[in-house]
Structure formats: structure tokens, C-alpha cells
Design a protein around this motif. Structure first.
Motif, PDB file in Angstrom:
ATOM      1  N   ALA A 132       0.828  -1.214   0.000  1.00 27.30           N
ATOM      2  CA  ALA A 132       0.000   0.000   0.000  1.00 27.30           C
ATOM      3  C   ALA A 132       0.855   1.253   0.000  1.00 27.30           C
ATOM      4  O   ALA A 132       0.575   2.228  -0.716  1.00 27.30           O
ATOM      5  CB  ALA A 132      -0.935  -0.014   1.212  1.00 27.30           C
ATOM      6  N   GLN A 133       1.911   1.264   0.804  1.00 25.52           N
ATOM      7  CA  GLN A 133       2.774   2.438   0.886  1.00 25.52           C
ATOM      8  C   GLN A 133       3.594   2.622  -0.399  1.00 25.52           C
ATOM      9  O   GLN A 133       3.854   3.757  -0.812  1.00 25.52           O
ATOM     10  CB  GLN A 133       3.693   2.331   2.105  1.00 25.52           C
ATOM     11  CG  GLN A 133       2.981   2.538   3.432  1.00 25.52           C
ATOM     12  CD  GLN A 133       2.532   3.974   3.634  1.00 25.52           C
ATOM     13  OE1 GLN A 133       3.129   4.904   3.108  1.00 25.52           O
ATOM     14  NE2 GLN A 133       1.478   4.160   4.423  1.00 25.52           N
ATOM     15  N   ALA A 185       4.262   6.512  -5.022  1.00 27.54           N
ATOM     16  CA  ALA A 185       4.302   6.722  -6.473  1.00 27.54           C
ATOM     17  C   ALA A 185       3.178   7.644  -6.914  1.00 27.54           C
ATOM     18  O   ALA A 185       3.372   8.499  -7.802  1.00 27.54           O
ATOM     19  CB  ALA A 185       4.213   5.383  -7.201  1.00 27.54           C
ATOM     20  N   GLN A 186       2.020   7.490  -6.296  1.00 27.90           N
ATOM     21  CA  GLN A 186       0.900   8.385  -6.616  1.00 27.90           C
ATOM     22  C   GLN A 186       1.213   9.828  -6.212  1.00 27.90           C
ATOM     23  O   GLN A 186       0.888  10.767  -6.952  1.00 27.90           O
ATOM     24  CB  GLN A 186      -0.373   7.900  -5.922  1.00 27.90           C
ATOM     25  CG  GLN A 186      -0.935   6.622  -6.503  1.00 27.90           C
ATOM     26  CD  GLN A 186      -2.145   6.133  -5.722  1.00 27.90           C
ATOM     27  OE1 GLN A 186      -2.046   5.721  -4.556  1.00 27.90           O
ATOM     28  NE2 GLN A 186      -3.308   6.182  -6.339  1.00 27.90           N
ATOM     29  N   THR A 221       0.654   5.679   7.750  1.00 28.45           N
ATOM     30  CA  THR A 221      -0.509   4.914   8.180  1.00 28.45           C
ATOM     31  C   THR A 221      -0.455   3.457   7.737  1.00 28.45           C
ATOM     32  O   THR A 221       0.114   3.125   6.702  1.00 28.45           O
ATOM     33  CB  THR A 221      -1.808   5.527   7.621  1.00 28.45           C
ATOM     34  OG1 THR A 221      -1.779   5.452   6.182  1.00 28.45           O
ATOM     35  CG2 THR A 221      -1.981   6.964   8.058  1.00 28.45           C
ATOM     36  N   ILE A 222      -1.092   2.613   8.516  1.00 30.28           N
ATOM     37  CA  ILE A 222      -1.216   1.204   8.171  1.00 30.28           C
ATOM     38  C   ILE A 222      -2.218   1.023   7.029  1.00 30.28           C
ATOM     39  O   ILE A 222      -2.105   0.103   6.226  1.00 30.28           O
ATOM     40  CB  ILE A 222      -1.667   0.394   9.412  1.00 30.28           C
ATOM     41  CG1 ILE A 222      -0.694   0.641  10.578  1.00 30.28           C
ATOM     42  CG2 ILE A 222      -1.740  -1.095   9.101  1.00 30.28           C
ATOM     43  CD1 ILE A 222       0.760   0.442  10.234  1.00 30.28           C
ATOM     44  N   SER A 223      -3.175   1.917   6.935  1.00 29.53           N
ATOM     45  CA  SER A 223      -4.208   1.832   5.901  1.00 29.53           C
ATOM     46  C   SER A 223      -3.710   2.238   4.526  1.00 29.53           C
ATOM     47  O   SER A 223      -4.392   1.999   3.521  1.00 29.53           O
ATOM     48  CB  SER A 223      -5.386   2.727   6.283  1.00 29.53           C
ATOM     49  OG  SER A 223      -4.966   4.089   6.341  1.00 29.53           O
ATOM     50  N   MET A 281      10.669  -3.594  -2.034  1.00 31.80           N
ATOM     51  CA  MET A 281       9.926  -2.350  -2.226  1.00 31.80           C
ATOM     52  C   MET A 281      10.467  -1.445  -3.337  1.00 31.80           C
ATOM     53  O   MET A 281       9.675  -0.832  -4.065  1.00 31.80           O
ATOM     54  CB  MET A 281       9.845  -1.568  -0.911  1.00 31.80           C
ATOM     55  CG  MET A 281       8.870  -2.170   0.081  1.00 31.80           C
ATOM     56  SD  MET A 281       8.549  -1.041   1.453  1.00 31.80           S
ATOM     57  CE  MET A 281       7.549   0.219   0.660  1.00 31.80           C
ATOM     58  N   PRO A 282      11.782  -1.300  -3.527  1.00 28.72           N
ATOM     59  CA  PRO A 282      12.227  -0.438  -4.627  1.00 28.72           C
ATOM     60  C   PRO A 282      11.643  -0.831  -5.975  1.00 28.72           C
ATOM     61  O   PRO A 282      11.219   0.031  -6.755  1.00 28.72           O
ATOM     62  CB  PRO A 282      13.752  -0.591  -4.591  1.00 28.72           C
ATOM     63  CG  PRO A 282      14.068  -0.916  -3.165  1.00 28.72           C
ATOM     64  CD  PRO A 282      12.927  -1.776  -2.711  1.00 28.72           C
TER      65      PRO A 282
END
Length: 470
Positions: free
Chosen positions: A223-224, A229-230, A247-249, A320-321
Motif C-alpha cells: 500500500a505504501q 508513487a501516486q 498509516t497502516i491503511s 519495495m524499490p
């Protein structure tokens, strides 16, 4: 009978070491200056007169069914661990399940002192309240996960910052206010049972298909990665990406020293407190990975097989990258009309950004102009742009199909710093027309025709630094 809502307060049913039960501090003369009727309808909140709404969302009257509390959390701030932070000027009224089936928190910001206020007064002033209202709603209209604004209320009281300013309270709505720092506080204190309880709660609330602590880490990392990127695709710089603001969300939270870029520069910094550029535009992917590493470190503490957990967490963070790069490429490829990016498209995008940086081209307007076929006018070195445009046209092919995709991917307006400052100055003097104008036009960022709001700042309008809202 007072104001009622269908609260279902699951966080308040956790043990009291997670929070402090506390009502908001009443204010002298609450007056509603903004209310998000569309969001209220989604939340299933009742209609009420403005005076009643002002009392509830100004903190004077606690609605029936609420369970007010200040949440405990810790966090890394600019890389330095603070063992206890918490809601120093916010009260979580409770949770509602909206008409869309989603559970959300309703929180008052600027609602008075709490045990976590440290030296602060627990209050907010009108400027950052209206700023967060406008910017968070603009992010929502852009399709980027974010907290949202339900109400803004003048308190009828002044607050003292560098000068005397009008006090205000913002009502913030989020899928939850769970942060990386919420997990860190229990991990660092060695409260492993509470850490497990929090992990189970977060999974049940946000990611019920996640398999344990490492499953939670996997989904939050994903999610992060998409979120950052957004942000970058619209030129957004968060400015204070501390772990207590992660946030976790996967929602954007905390609109203090944030900004949308005018002229593009990869290392742009706006935050007045970011002296070293830790949270510069181009550093945001690196920092979100760092934040997820801290999240992993906290989650691992509850795992029975630490060695296996470390191995799995390391692999998730190290992935993640590539995740961020994929989301970045998808987002920016759409901005230049490429629906299915291929090898080499990243270089085409980077070359355009390099031209923009060299020429000081406006981020939002350049992509909007490219959509409409007149981007050449955004550049002084037009020969260099012409050479890039030839490569781009060869890659894109049918420009009509590309333009349709670009029109959905390139906003015409964003909440620019100079317009936000104008709006705040006017509101402090009692004129809310600029606020209402921004509110209306930013709700339709892809099809507005307000060319004045599209205009970059003149040299004397540039706002080079933004500030924390406290």
C-alpha cells in the motif's frame, strides 16, 4: 435529544494502555465555517442545523454513542526515535460504518490538551485547519488515498503562535489512525502481548486476508509503495514523512508542511523544518522504504521464530524499490499517454523531467499542456523539447488515444501554495470566498476551466517554505 450517530467504537474496546479516555475541551463560541455534506452522507451521519454541527464538531457537545479518547503512539521524527508522542491536540470521537460498508474514524484536531500534549496548548488555528481541509479533499478528488475533512469550526477563541490568531477545529475522517508509530511504542516498551493484540486488530480491521505479522507487513508495504508513487505523479511533497505520519491503511495523513510543486526540481523541499532535505521530493521512495523497515523491526518482536521473521521481513522490505518503480512507471507512463509501459519508457519519462528541471517548467501545467498538444510553450529550450517530442510521438503513435488517457491522468489544477496562502489570509479577515472557490474547483481537477487557478505564481507570489500546523 442531542446529536446522535451510529458509532461502533472497536478501538475503544482495546485495553486502556492503548489510549487515554478524554472528552474534547469545550470552546467559547463555535461557528461552522465548512461542512462536507457529501462525506457526511457516505458516513451515514444525521442532518442537523449548523449550530448543532458547530457544537459537536467544535468539541462542545459529545455526540451520543461516541467514546472520546486520545491515542498513544511513538515514532521516528526526522530519523530520531521519540518514545512517546500520541494525540497531543486530537480526540478520536469514535468510529462509524458508512453506507459504503467501510469503517472510519471521526477525529477532532485542535480539540484541546491531552496527556500527550507535552508543552503544546492542544489547539489549532484557522490557517492549517483550512489548509488541511482543502488539500486533503483535493487529494481525494485526485484519486489518491487520504484522510478526509468533514468539518471546520471556528472556536471563538484566539490561539497564540508567533502572533494572536483565530482558533479552529478540524474534523478528520480516516479508515483508521493506526500508524507505524502505534506499533513502535509497544515494541520498544517490550509490551509484546499488546503488540500482538494491536497486530490482530489491524489485520481484522484493514487486511483480513493477511496471514499474521508478516502478512500485515507485506500488505502495508504494498500500500505504501503505491501511495508514494501516486504522490510523485502529481508533484506532491509530504514534507514530514515521520513514522508517526505513516498509516497502516495506506492513506495520506498530516497536511502540515506539505506542498505541490510549481516548477519541477527533483530535490525540491518546502518544509521549513526539513533543513537537510530528508523528505525532498525525490527522497520520498527511499524514506517510505525506511519507514517500512521500522515497521518490520517492530512487528518482528512478537514472532516466535525471530530468525525466520527477520529473513522474511528483509525480503519484503528489499522488494519495495522494484514495487515503487513499477507503480511510478505506470503512473508517469499514463501521464504521457502510454497505457502499457515497456523497457525504455522510464528513460523517456526521465528525459522529460530533466528538461523540465533544466528549464524550470511547471510540473502540473507541462503535463496538462502535453495532453492538449501545446507543451512546447512551457519550455525556453524548444529545440531540446522538439527532439524529445519526436521520440515521444514515435513511441505513442495514435495521439488521440494517448490524449484520452492523459486527460484522465493529468490534473489541470492542484492546490498551489500561493493560492492556499491567499485563501488563509482572506479567511482570517472574514472572507471565505477564496476558500469556497478552491473547494469547488479542486473537486474537479481534471476538467476545471478556471485558468486563473491553473496559473503558476508570479515571482512575488512564490511561497518557498511551508510550516507545521501546530
Amino acid at each position: 435529544m442531542g446529536y446522535t450517530a451510529a458509532f461502533d467504537n472497536t478501538y475503544a474496546r482495546l485495553p486502556e494502555q492503548f489510549y487515554t479516555r478524554l472528552d474534547p475541551s469545550p470552546v467559547r463560541a463555535p461557528r461552522l465555517v465548512a461542512y462536507n455534506h457529501d462525506l457526511a452522507q457516505i458516513l451515514g451521519l444525521p442532518d442537523a442545523p449548523e449550530e448543532a454541527l458547530a457544537r459537536v464538531y467544535g468539541g462542545v457537545e459529545v455526540p451520543e454513542g461516541a467514546a472520546p479518547l486520545a491515542q498513544l503512539y511513538a515514532g521516528h521524527q526526522f530519523g530520531h526515535y521519540s518514545p512517546q508522542l500520541g494525540d497531543g491536540r486530537a480526540i478520536l470521537l469514535g468510529e462509524v460504518v458508512g453506507r459504503d460498508g467501510l469503517r472510519r474514524d471521526i477525529q477532532l484536531k485542535g480539540s484541546g490538551k491531552t496527556p500527550y500534549s507535552r508543552m503544546g496548548d492542544g489547539r489549532a488555528w484557522l490557517g492549517p485547519v483550512l489548509r488541511e481541509y482543502i488539500v486533503s479533499e483535493a487529494m481525494h478528488a485526485l484519486g489518491i488515498p487520504t484522510t478526509r475533512a468533514l468539518a471546520a469550526v471556528l472556536t471563538g477563541e484566539n490561539v497564540l503562535r508567533e502572533t494572536v490568531l483565530p482558533g479552529a477545529v478540524l474534523t478528520r475522517v480516516a479508515q483508521s489512525h493506526l500508524r507505524v508509530g502505534t506499533f513502535q511504542v509497544f515494541a520498544h516498551r517490550g509490551q509484546i502481548d499488546d503488540l500482538r493484540r494491536l497486530t490482530d486488530y489491524a489485520i481484522a480491521r484493514h487486511y483480513p486476508d493477511a496471514d499474521g505479522a508478516m502478512g500485515l507487513l507485506r500488505t502495508v508495504c504494498a500500500a505504501q509503495a503505491k501511495l508514494v508513487a501516486q504522490w510523485m505523479s502529481v508533484g506532491f511533497i509530504h514534507g514530514v514523512m515521520n513514522t508517526d505520519n505513516c498509516t497502516i491503511s495506506g492513506e495520506t495523513i498530516d497536511y502540515g508542511p506539505c506542498a505541490f510543486m510549481d516548477d519541477f526540481h527533483a530535490n525540491r523541499v518546502y518544509s521549513s523544518i526539513d533543513q537537510q532535505g530528508r523528505y525532498a521530493y525525490s527522497n520520498q521512495p527511499r524514506i517510505v522504504i525506511w519507514n517500512m523497515a521500522q515497521f518490520a523491526t517492530a512487528l518482528i518482536q512478537q514472532c516466535a521464530d525471530r530468525e525466520a521473521a527477520v529473513e522474511k521481513a528483509t525480503a519484503l522490505v528489499h522488494a519495495m524499490p522494484a514495487q515503487i518503480e513499477r507503480h511510478w512507471l505506470d503512473a508517469f507512463a499514463a501521464k504521457i499517454g502510454i497505457a502499457a509501459p515497456e523497457e525504455g519508457d522510464g528513460g523517456l519519462i526521465e528525459d522529460l523531467l530533466a528538461l523540465m528541471q533544466e528549464d524550470g517548467a511547471d510540473f502540473t501545467n507541462t503535463f496538462d499542456a502535453l495532453t492538449r498538444g501545446d507543451a512546447r510553450d512551457q519550455f525556453t529550450d524548444r529545440d531540446a523539447f522538439d527532439a524529445w517530442q519526436t521520440r515521444w510521438q514515435d513511441r505513442v503513435g495514435d495521439l488521440s488515444d494517448a490524449a484520452e488517457l492523459m486527460a484522465r491522468s493529468n490534473p489541470r489544477i492542484v492546490p498551489r501554495n500561493h493560492r492556499l496562502e491567499e485563501m488563509i489570509a482572506a479567511a482570517v479577515s472574514g472572507d471565505y470566498a477564496p476558500f469556497e472557490r478552491l473547494r469547488a474547483e479542486l473537486a474537479r481537477p481534471y476538467d476545471t476551466e478556471d485558468r486563473d487557478l491553473m496559473r503558476p505564481p508570479q515571482p512575488d507570489e512564490v511561497v518557498p517554505a511551508t510550516f507545521c500546523g501546530t
